[in-house]
Each structure stands twice: as structure tokens, then as C-alpha cells.
Design a protein around this motif. Structure first.
Motif, PDB file in Angstrom:
ATOM      1  N   THR A 186       0.824  -1.208   0.000  1.00  0.00           N
ATOM      2  CA  THR A 186       0.000   0.000   0.000  1.00  0.00           C
ATOM      3  C   THR A 186       0.856   1.255   0.000  1.00  0.00           C
ATOM      4  OG1 THR A 186      -1.776  -1.139   1.176  1.00  0.00           O
ATOM      5  CG2 THR A 186      -1.780   1.267   1.245  1.00  0.00           C
ATOM      6  N   LEU A 187       1.886   1.273   0.836  1.00  0.00           N
ATOM      7  CA  LEU A 187       2.783   2.433   0.893  1.00  0.00           C
ATOM      8  C   LEU A 187       3.532   2.620  -0.419  1.00  0.00           C
ATOM      9  CD1 LEU A 187       4.221   2.068   4.514  1.00  0.00           C
ATOM     10  CD2 LEU A 187       2.575   3.770   3.695  1.00  0.00           C
ATOM     11  N   ASP A 188       3.952   1.508  -1.024  1.00  0.00           N
ATOM     12  CA  ASP A 188       4.619   1.591  -2.324  1.00  0.00           C
ATOM     13  C   ASP A 188       3.696   2.214  -3.366  1.00  0.00           C
ATOM     14  OD1 ASP A 188       7.125   0.621  -1.660  1.00  0.00           O
ATOM     15  OD2 ASP A 188       6.602  -1.466  -2.081  1.00  0.00           O
ATOM     16  N   ILE A 189       2.437   1.795  -3.376  1.00  0.00           N
ATOM     17  CA  ILE A 189       1.489   2.324  -4.356  1.00  0.00           C
ATOM     18  C   ILE A 189       1.265   3.815  -4.132  1.00  0.00           C
ATOM     19  CG2 ILE A 189      -0.908   2.261  -5.125  1.00  0.00           C
ATOM     20  CD1 ILE A 189       0.794  -0.021  -6.173  1.00  0.00           C
ATOM     21  N   ILE A 190       1.145   4.216  -2.874  1.00  0.00           N
ATOM     22  CA  ILE A 190       0.965   5.642  -2.573  1.00  0.00           C
ATOM     23  C   ILE A 190       2.174   6.437  -3.041  1.00  0.00           C
ATOM     24  CG2 ILE A 190       0.726   7.351  -0.729  1.00  0.00           C
ATOM     25  CD1 ILE A 190      -0.826   5.206   0.856  1.00  0.00           C
ATOM     26  N   GLY A 191       3.378   5.921  -2.725  1.00  0.00           N
ATOM     27  CA  GLY A 191       4.596   6.599  -3.159  1.00  0.00           C
ATOM     28  C   GLY A 191       4.690   6.687  -4.670  1.00  0.00           C
ATOM     29  N   ILE A 192       4.347   5.602  -5.350  1.00  0.00           N
ATOM     30  CA  ILE A 192       4.368   5.583  -6.815  1.00  0.00           C
ATOM     31  C   ILE A 192       3.393   6.623  -7.369  1.00  0.00           C
ATOM     32  CG2 ILE A 192       3.610   4.201  -8.806  1.00  0.00           C
ATOM     33  CD1 ILE A 192       4.889   1.767  -7.360  1.00  0.00           C
ATOM     34  N   PHE A 193       2.217   6.697  -6.775  1.00  0.00           N
ATOM     35  CA  PHE A 193       1.206   7.633  -7.273  1.00  0.00           C
ATOM     36  C   PHE A 193       1.668   9.084  -7.126  1.00  0.00           C
ATOM     37  CE2 PHE A 193      -2.616  10.249  -6.733  1.00  0.00           C
ATOM     38  CZ  PHE A 193      -3.288   9.945  -7.906  1.00  0.00           C
ATOM     39  N   VAL A 194       2.165   9.445  -5.947  1.00  0.00           N
ATOM     40  CA  VAL A 194       2.538  10.854  -5.750  1.00  0.00           C
ATOM     41  C   VAL A 194       3.767  11.220  -6.577  1.00  0.00           C
ATOM     42  CG1 VAL A 194       1.458  11.041  -3.479  1.00  0.00           C
ATOM     43  CG2 VAL A 194       3.848  10.332  -3.631  1.00  0.00           C
ATOM     44  N   PHE A 195       4.714  10.300  -6.726  1.00  0.00           N
ATOM     45  CA  PHE A 195       5.858  10.576  -7.586  1.00  0.00           C
ATOM     46  C   PHE A 195       5.415  10.693  -9.041  1.00  0.00           C
ATOM     47  CE2 PHE A 195       9.991   9.281  -5.239  1.00  0.00           C
ATOM     48  CZ  PHE A 195      10.340  10.613  -5.107  1.00  0.00           C
ATOM     49  N   ALA A 196       4.484   9.851  -9.466  1.00  0.00           N
ATOM     50  CA  ALA A 196       3.982   9.927 -10.837  1.00  0.00           C
ATOM     51  C   ALA A 196       3.279  11.257 -11.091  1.00  0.00           C
ATOM     52  CB  ALA A 196       3.031   8.762 -11.108  1.00  0.00           C
ATOM     53  N   ILE A 197       2.540  11.735 -10.096  1.00  0.00           N
ATOM     54  CA  ILE A 197       1.900  13.042 -10.229  1.00  0.00           C
ATOM     55  C   ILE A 197       2.959  14.123 -10.452  1.00  0.00           C
ATOM     56  CG2 ILE A 197       0.678  14.850  -8.952  1.00  0.00           C
ATOM     57  CD1 ILE A 197      -1.265  12.826  -9.874  1.00  0.00           C
ATOM     58  N   SER A 198       4.048  14.081  -9.675  1.00  0.00           N
ATOM     59  CA  SER A 198       5.090  15.101  -9.825  1.00  0.00           C
ATOM     60  C   SER A 198       5.737  15.017 -11.197  1.00  0.00           C
ATOM     61  CB  SER A 198       6.145  14.958  -8.716  1.00  0.00           C
ATOM     62  OG  SER A 198       7.072  13.925  -8.985  1.00  0.00           O
ATOM     63  N   GLY A 199       5.964  13.800 -11.686  1.00  0.00           N
ATOM     64  CA  GLY A 199       6.536  13.642 -13.016  1.00  0.00           C
ATOM     65  C   GLY A 199       5.607  14.143 -14.100  1.00  0.00           C
ATOM     66  N   GLY A 200       4.336  13.818 -13.975  1.00  0.00           N
ATOM     67  CA  GLY A 200       3.358  14.274 -14.961  1.00  0.00           C
ATOM     68  C   GLY A 200       3.212  15.791 -14.972  1.00  0.00           C
ATOM     69  N   LEU A 201       3.214  16.405 -13.789  1.00  0.00           N
ATOM     70  CA  LEU A 201       3.096  17.863 -13.713  1.00  0.00           C
ATOM     71  C   LEU A 201       4.312  18.559 -14.328  1.00  0.00           C
ATOM     72  CD1 LEU A 201       1.563  18.286 -10.148  1.00  0.00           C
ATOM     73  CD2 LEU A 201       0.456  18.837 -12.320  1.00  0.00           C
ATOM     74  N   LEU A 202       5.494  17.994 -14.097  1.00  0.00           N
ATOM     75  CA  LEU A 202       6.682  18.577 -14.714  1.00  0.00           C
ATOM     76  C   LEU A 202       6.595  18.476 -16.235  1.00  0.00           C
ATOM     77  CD1 LEU A 202       9.436  19.908 -14.453  1.00  0.00           C
ATOM     78  CD2 LEU A 202      10.450  17.628 -14.218  1.00  0.00           C
ATOM     79  N   ALA A 203       6.064  17.355 -16.737  1.00  0.00           N
ATOM     80  CA  ALA A 203       5.890  17.198 -18.178  1.00  0.00           C
ATOM     81  C   ALA A 203       4.941  18.255 -18.734  1.00  0.00           C
ATOM     82  CB  ALA A 203       5.367  15.792 -18.488  1.00  0.00           C
ATOM     83  N   VAL A 204       3.879  18.569 -17.990  1.00  0.00           N
ATOM     84  CA  VAL A 204       2.957  19.621 -18.412  1.00  0.00           C
ATOM     85  C   VAL A 204       3.683  20.961 -18.445  1.00  0.00           C
ATOM     86  CG1 VAL A 204       0.881  20.909 -17.786  1.00  0.00           C
ATOM     87  CG2 VAL A 204       0.905  18.421 -17.598  1.00  0.00           C
ATOM     88  N   ARG A 205       4.478  21.244 -17.401  1.00  0.00           N
ATOM     89  CA  ARG A 205       5.215  22.515 -17.356  1.00  0.00           C
ATOM     90  C   ARG A 205       6.193  22.633 -18.505  1.00  0.00           C
ATOM     91  NH1 ARG A 205       9.659  24.592 -14.328  1.00  0.00           N
ATOM     92  NH2 ARG A 205       9.927  22.667 -13.158  1.00  0.00           N
ATOM     93  N   LYS A 206       6.738  21.495 -18.942  1.00  0.00           N
ATOM     94  CA  LYS A 206       7.681  21.488 -20.066  1.00  0.00           C
ATOM     95  C   LYS A 206       6.965  21.394 -21.421  1.00  0.00           C
ATOM     96  CE  LYS A 206      11.683  21.557 -17.905  1.00  0.00           C
ATOM     97  NZ  LYS A 206      12.754  22.522 -18.200  1.00  0.00           N
ATOM     98  N   ASN A 207       5.620  21.415 -21.385  1.00  0.00           N
ATOM     99  CA  ASN A 207       4.808  21.384 -22.607  1.00  0.00           C
ATOM    100  C   ASN A 207       4.940  20.073 -23.376  1.00  0.00           C
ATOM    101  OD1 ASN A 207       2.847  22.733 -24.126  1.00  0.00           O
ATOM    102  ND2 ASN A 207       4.352  23.442 -25.620  1.00  0.00           N
ATOM    103  N   PHE A 208       5.095  18.935 -22.654  1.00  0.00           N
ATOM    104  CA  PHE A 208       5.141  17.626 -23.299  1.00  0.00           C
ATOM    105  C   PHE A 208       3.737  17.212 -23.732  1.00  0.00           C
ATOM    106  CE2 PHE A 208       9.183  15.820 -21.049  1.00  0.00           C
ATOM    107  CZ  PHE A 208       9.914  16.887 -21.546  1.00  0.00           C
ATOM    108  N   ASP A 209       3.687  16.292 -24.693  1.00  0.00           N
ATOM    109  CA  ASP A 209       2.394  15.761 -25.105  1.00  0.00           C
ATOM    110  C   ASP A 209       1.971  14.630 -24.165  1.00  0.00           C
ATOM    111  OD1 ASP A 209       3.884  13.533 -25.810  1.00  0.00           O
ATOM    112  OD2 ASP A 209       3.690  13.837 -27.973  1.00  0.00           O
ATOM    113  N   ILE A 210       0.848  13.983 -24.486  1.00  0.00           N
ATOM    114  CA  ILE A 210       0.302  12.970 -23.581  1.00  0.00           C
ATOM    115  C   ILE A 210       1.269  11.799 -23.385  1.00  0.00           C
ATOM    116  CG2 ILE A 210      -0.955  11.808 -25.458  1.00  0.00           C
ATOM    117  CD1 ILE A 210      -3.153  11.202 -23.345  1.00  0.00           C
ATOM    118  N   PHE A 211       1.995  11.430 -24.451  1.00  0.00           N
ATOM    119  CA  PHE A 211       2.970  10.349 -24.311  1.00  0.00           C
ATOM    120  C   PHE A 211       4.100  10.766 -23.390  1.00  0.00           C
ATOM    121  CE2 PHE A 211       6.800   8.049 -25.692  1.00  0.00           C
ATOM    122  CZ  PHE A 211       6.363   6.749 -25.511  1.00  0.00           C
ATOM    123  N   GLY A 212       4.563  12.005 -23.545  1.00  0.00           N
ATOM    124  CA  GLY A 212       5.623  12.502 -22.674  1.00  0.00           C
ATOM    125  C   GLY A 212       5.194  12.567 -21.222  1.00  0.00           C
TER     126      GLY A 212
END
Length: 219
Positions: A13-39
């Protein structure tokens, strides 16, 4: 027994939570860098899973859990989808990246240390791999986003909170005081330290008597 530090269900459960919040940070950075959906999806995946894959390979837990547990694989994709549709205004994205990254850092420095210890490593190398688990995905994320990794920036206190959290876990194990409560508190300490470092702009010392006035390039 090392494997009894957390129950398998709680560890997962803790691993999944950690994975989710880290994935959110990665996805948000991709948005800030103007990446597309694949990025966005790629940056979410590597941020969430990079540190854990490195840890699992080093401790001999192969194939890594990221490739054998579908929860690990699909959770970053869910986070990427949420970011794609629901990300906040551009000017607020950077703060969100930092918040979720700090949350992932706190969780993974604890779970990484626990898993390394469960596989027979000593306390010091277990803590070191806890730091690697917490910071590894962020390093890959930053490299792919073409910016200097937070881990290496003099104006970012990034690794120190993870080191503090992992060290606390190692000490708690050493004195037989580790449990779900103290482990969670260790993650919170790392999380809060990282947020305080951002809020008050704490800086790491640079080379002694560094005299160069050259400006560092901004990411």
C-alpha cells in the motif's frame, strides 16, 4: 524478522501511494515542459518507478516489482491521466510538483530502506538504498526533462531529507523501535524537511572559498 517490519499488505500500500505521488510530480513537470500525452505518461512512469527498479536490481529482487506487479505499472498511468485532464493553472504547477515530489521522497526513503534490509543488507547500505529509492526516479525525470537534477543542484536541499528519513528508519530498526507508526513518522519528517527547505530556500555549501562569480544556468 526483517520481513515483519511492515506487513506485506502495508508495504504494498505504501509503495502504491509513493508511486502515485511521484507519478503526479513527473506528470506535472511534463505539463510545465509542454510535453504531449505520451511525454506525460513516460515522465510519470520513470519518476514513479526509477528509484525502485534501481533498488531491486541492486539487492537482487529480480525481475523488479515494477515489471511483475500490475498495480505498480498502471498506477503511474492513472496519475498521468489525472494530470492530463485536471492539472492546475500553469503558474501553480511548479508548487504542485514540489509538494508531490516531497511526499514521494518521504515515503520512498522509508519503504526503500525497509525492503533493502529485508533482503539481508546491513543498516548503513539499507539506508543508502533508501535514499537511492527516493531520489532515483527524480533524477531520471529531471534528465529527461532537460534540467539539472534536484539532487545535484547547490540551491536545492533534496537528498538530505531522504538521508534523514532513511537514517531514522535504520536507527529505529537498530533499537527495535520500528513499527508502522514510527515508520510513518520518519516519512513525515523527511517530507516536512523537504518542504521547509523549499519554503525557506535552504542552501547546501559549495566548494570552500569558491571565488567564481559565474552564474549557474537555470533549468
Amino acid at each position: 524478522m526483517p520481513s515483519d517490519l511492515y506487513t506485506p499488505h502495508l508495504q504494498h500500500t505504501l509503495d502504491i501511494i509513493g508511486i502515485f505521488v511521484f507519478a503526479i510530480s513527473g506528470g506535472l513537470l511534463a505539463v510545465r515542459k509542454n510535453f504531449d500525452i505520451f511525454g506525460i505518461a513516460v515522465l510519470a512512469q520513470v519518476t514513479a518507478l526509477g528509484g525502485g527498479v534501481l533498488r531491486d536490481v541492486l539487492i537482487g529482487a529480480v525481475p523488479p516489482a515494477a515489471f511483475t506487479d500490475m498495480w505498480f505499472f498502471f498506477t503511474p498511468l492513472v496519475a498521468a491521466a489525472l494530470v492530463f485532464f485536471l492539472h492546475p493553472e500553469v503558474e501553480r504547477i511548479n508548487k504542485a510538483v514540489q509538494f508531490f515530489d516531497a511526499a514521494g521522497l518521504g515515503l520512498f526513503c522509508v519503504t526503500g530502506t525497509i525492503k533493502a534490509y529485508a533482503y539481508g543488507l546491513g543498516l548503513v547500505p539499507s539506508a543508502a538504498l533508501g535514499v537511492a529509492t527516493a531520489a532515483g526516479g527524480g533524477v531520471v525525470r529531471d534528465v529527461l526533462a532537460n534540467q539539472v537534477p534536484s539532487l545535484l543542484r547547490w540551491d536545492e536541499i533534496y537528498a538530505v531529507p531522504a538521508m534523514v528519513g532513511a537514517t531514522l528508519v535504520a536507527l529505529l530498526i537498530r533499537f527495535d523501535e520500528f513499527n508502522a507508526t514510527t515508520g510513518t513518522l520518519s516519512a513525515v519528517v523527511a517530507f516536512v524537511l523537504r518542504l521547509l527547505a523549499i519554503r525557506f530556500e535552504w542552501r547546501a555549501p559549495r566548494a570552500w572559498h569558491r571565488s567564481s562569480a559565474a552564474k549557474e544556468s537555470d533549468a
